[in-house]
Design a protein around this motif. Structure first.
Motif, PDB file in Angstrom:
ATOM      1  N   TRP A 119      -7.155  -3.541 -37.350  1.00 44.08           N
ATOM      2  CA  TRP A 119      -7.620  -4.285 -38.509  1.00 44.08           C
ATOM      3  C   TRP A 119      -7.964  -5.693 -38.053  1.00 44.08           C
ATOM      4  N   VAL A 120      -9.213  -6.085 -38.264  1.00 39.55           N
ATOM      5  CA  VAL A 120      -9.704  -7.370 -37.783  1.00 39.55           C
ATOM      6  C   VAL A 120      -9.936  -8.294 -38.969  1.00 39.55           C
ATOM      7  N   GLU A 121      -9.392  -9.503 -38.885  1.00 42.07           N
ATOM      8  CA  GLU A 121      -9.588 -10.470 -39.964  1.00 42.07           C
ATOM      9  C   GLU A 121     -11.031 -10.944 -39.992  1.00 42.07           C
ATOM     10  N   ASN A 176     -13.834   0.482 -43.927  1.00 39.69           N
ATOM     11  CA  ASN A 176     -12.547   0.274 -44.588  1.00 39.69           C
ATOM     12  C   ASN A 176     -12.205  -1.207 -44.647  1.00 39.69           C
ATOM     13  N   LEU A 177     -11.825  -1.647 -45.842  1.00 42.44           N
ATOM     14  CA  LEU A 177     -11.472  -3.047 -46.084  1.00 42.44           C
ATOM     15  C   LEU A 177     -10.034  -3.150 -46.578  1.00 42.44           C
ATOM     16  N   ARG A 178      -9.442  -4.297 -46.313  1.00 42.13           N
ATOM     17  CA  ARG A 178      -8.115  -4.596 -46.858  1.00 42.13           C
ATOM     18  C   ARG A 178      -8.116  -6.047 -47.332  1.00 42.13           C
ATOM     19  N   PHE A 179      -7.776  -6.244 -48.593  1.00 45.04           N
ATOM     20  CA  PHE A 179      -7.660  -7.581 -49.167  1.00 45.04           C
ATOM     21  C   PHE A 179      -6.178  -7.882 -49.367  1.00 45.04           C
ATOM     22  N   GLU A 180      -5.697  -8.927 -48.739  1.00 46.03           N
ATOM     23  CA  GLU A 180      -4.304  -9.339 -48.890  1.00 46.03           C
ATOM     24  C   GLU A 180      -4.266 -10.716 -49.548  1.00 46.03           C
ATOM     25  N   CYS A 219      -9.588  -0.421 -49.654  1.00 51.72           N
ATOM     26  CA  CYS A 219     -10.755   0.232 -50.243  1.00 51.72           C
ATOM     27  C   CYS A 219     -11.834   0.314 -49.181  1.00 51.72           C
ATOM     28  N   THR A 220     -12.976   0.828 -49.548  1.00 48.32           N
ATOM     29  CA  THR A 220     -14.128   0.825 -48.641  1.00 48.32           C
ATOM     30  C   THR A 220     -15.189  -0.106 -49.197  1.00 48.32           C
ATOM     31  N   LEU A 271      -9.384 -11.279 -45.919  1.00 44.45           N
ATOM     32  CA  LEU A 271     -10.098 -10.009 -45.805  1.00 44.45           C
ATOM     33  C   LEU A 271      -9.990  -9.472 -44.383  1.00 44.45           C
ATOM     34  N   PHE A 272      -9.595  -8.199 -44.282  1.00 44.27           N
ATOM     35  CA  PHE A 272      -9.552  -7.497 -43.002  1.00 44.27           C
ATOM     36  C   PHE A 272     -10.507  -6.303 -43.073  1.00 44.27           C
ATOM     37  N   MET A 273     -11.113  -5.969 -41.938  1.00 48.63           N
ATOM     38  CA  MET A 273     -11.944  -4.770 -41.818  1.00 48.63           C
ATOM     39  C   MET A 273     -11.443  -3.944 -40.641  1.00 48.63           C
TER      40      MET A 273
END
Length: 599
Positions: A104-106, A136-140, A162-163, A96-98
């Protein structure tokens, strides 16, 4: 016999809540007759409003706590992942990154689930949730084939952006996994679920105290009693948890109903010592103690079934009079109700929708849009202040509206075909369908409307408030109201219909509705602060106060030099508390959290 009594008590309690809610709804329905029948005297509603105000005056429906920090726990699972291992299945892990500024911070990683294309991860992510911010979120997702912390040597299985607002509003939130180039990866999906942390501490005690035959302390009157409730700390000291209001010139006070969080008085431990201290109020602060009662949380809880009373003892007076002293009166706990202190997220998880409406000022004081100095001037490169405000607030609100169709209204312009001044018109000129698709649709509707109207005046916003309030009132007709309305008004100057606006706001404070007013340009907006109840209670022209504070006003220029997120944070910070206050006012609990559909 005991079971029958318990069942009967539960039924009586439920009937009371239903009757109480029906009474409130009847008063709210009646309040809106003034808009349907303006010839009637609005002031005649004061008695009904007063009854509802008194009913809830002790339940902390005053200026809300604007702190909006909430801890949420994020859980993740994936389905139909691609298989990247030759001799077995993939070994997936989610990172998860925010977004923080431009970076973008893990924020964390799940465990590595072995040999699974449909993993359900047990490790969760803890995040601070702010309603008023776009987070804002990023799931990788990766297939982990080694023990190194670097991700560059692991197989990439997909990503979503997504947010946190989207996750919260739609939990469980499912989305197709995408490649780095943005293409769908077959049937691969990720499901993200959000839960509020610390849901075990939501119990609230609603207490009703009175007293009788208190000692007379005032030379020329009786007493002006108030009550303090304290609990004992482990070191033996006493912690004040509540102070009632002062009741003037009486020896038989009945204090307003109030609520205390169970965690504030020791949670569920019935042995917690409690102290009730009754004072006679003095203006100089030298309050005379009438007497005190020592009890326990367990004894207070007994008032769920029957009235509980304690003798009010003044030890100095007892020592002085000896056997001649009986007491200094009686403190009575008339009732104790155990309820839940629901949060904003409880209602969002239960399906409550936030309905967003924008209203834009088209008065002549904005200046000719063809002039570069006009507040309505639009150039190909930069957004004007109206557009910036729409983007800033809309980007947050849109995550909480499932269809993302927003009404866009205007006021203060002459509109086709008759060119009469209108204070309530749709920007697309379609009165049957004033909706715009998403925030981008709002901005485009504004852009397209400008060349089709003639800026005029005056600046009247009461019609706009009443317009949204009518829809808000209709939502109240639902069996369980689960729609809340937010009206964003953008204006370049002080309004000219102040009395009508005050009346409209007071009526709207009884509805599921909040109002945000943003002052655009450099005008003197000091008079507009009158509408924001932070510095005092707003009242209608006849003196009727708002039931709850629903207006937030800010001038745009204070945030012009900073990121748009600062403006959104300022104007939206009070909304979660306003939502909770409204549903609490009508004793409406949230629906159960939505269940995840089987895949």
């Amino acid at each position: 016999m005991g079971e029958s009594v318990t069942v009967m008590c539960i039924c009586i309690s439920k009937c009371y809540r239903i009757l109480n809610r029906l009474t409130c709804l009847a008063l709210l329905q009646t309040s809106w007759n003034m808009f349907l029948h303006p010839e009637e005297n609005w002031g005649s509603m004061a008695a009904g409003y007063s009854d509802l105000s008194q009913r809830y005056s002790g339940l902390n429906i005053g200026p809300p706590n604007t702190s909006c920090l909430t801890k949420v726990e994020i859980r993740v699972q994936c389905h139909h992942l691609q298989n990247r291992d030759l001799m077995s299945k993939s070994d997936p892990m989610v990172v998860l990154f925010m977004q923080e500024g431009e970076k973008w911070v893990e924020k964390g990683r799940t465990e590595n689930v072995k040999n699974s294309l449909d993993p359900e991860f047990s490790k969760t992510f803890g995040l601070d949730y702010f309603f008023e911010e776009v987070q804002n979120l990023r799931f990788e997702v990766f297939d982990i084939d080694n023990s190194t912390p670097e991700l560059s040597d692991d197989d990439f299985l997909g990503v979503i952006n997504c947010t946190l607002g989207q996750v919260v509003a739609s939990s469980p939130f499912t989305k197709a996994l995408l490649s780095r180039s943005g293409n769908r990866l077959g049937k691969c999906t990720i499901t993200v679920t959000a839960e509020e942390v610390d849901i075990s501490s939501k119990d609230v005690l609603v207490l009703s105290f009175r007293a009788k035959k208190l000692d007379k302390k005032d030379f020329l009157g009786k007493s002006d009693p108030f009550l303090e409730i304290k609990r004992q700390l482990p070191d033996g000291s006493w912690l004040l948890v509540h102070r009632t209001e002062v009741i003037k010139n009486t020896l038989n006070p009945v204090w307003k109903k109030f609520d205390i969080a169970a965690k504030s008085i020791g949670g569920s431990n019935p042995e917690i010592p409690m102290l009730l201290v009754c004072y006679d109020y003095d203006d100089d602060g030298s309050h005379d103690m009438i007497g005190e009662c020592r009890t326990t949380l367990g004894q207070i809880m007994q008032a769920q079934n029957q009235q509980v009373s304690w003798p009010c003892i003044n030890m100095k007076k007892k020592e002085k009079k000896g056997k001649l002293y009986t007491d200094s009166g009686t403190i009575i706990l008339s009732s104790c109700q155990v309820t839940k202190e629901y949060s904003f997220l409880d209602y969002i998880f239960g399906g409550t929708q936030i309905n967003f409406t924008v209203a834009i000022d088209f008065t002549a004081s904005n200046g000719d849009p063809r002039d570069s100095s006009s507040l309505h001037h639009i150039d190909p490169i930069h957004h004007n202040e109206y557009m910036k405000a729409i983007w800033a607030v809309g980007n947050v609100i849109q995550d909480y509206d499932s269809d993302k169709m927003f009404p866009a209204l205007g006021f203060g312009a002459k509109i086709p075909p008759n060119w009469q001044v209108s204070h309530e018109f749709p920007l697309n000129f379609n009165i049957n369908n004033p909706f715009c698709s998403g925030v981008h649709g709002l901005v485009e509707a504004y852009r397209n409307c400008l060349p089709q109207v003639k800026l005029c005046g005056p600046t009247n916003i009461a019609p706009i408030i009443n317009h949204v309030a009518r829809f808000s009132q209709q939502a109240m007709q639902q069996a369980i109201p689960n729609s809340y309305f937010i009206l964003l008004i953008l204006t370049d100057g002080v309004i000219t219909d102040m009395d009508e606006t005050r009346q409209a706001i007071v009526a709207a404070s009884y509805l599921p509705m909040s109002i945000i007013i943003i002052g655009v340009g450099k005008a003197d907006f000091s008079a507009m602060n009158f509408l924001d109840g932070d510095d005092g209670m707003l009242r209608a022209p006849d003196g009727q106060p708002v039931l709850r504070d629903i207006v937030q006003f800010v001038p745009f220029y204070k945030y012009e030099q900073g990121p748009s997120s600062l403006l959104a944070k300022e104007v939206l910070a009070e909304v979660p508390s306003q939502v909770v206050q409204f549903y609490k006012m009508l004793d409406i609990p949230p629906n159960p959290p939505r269940q995840k559909e089987r895949i």
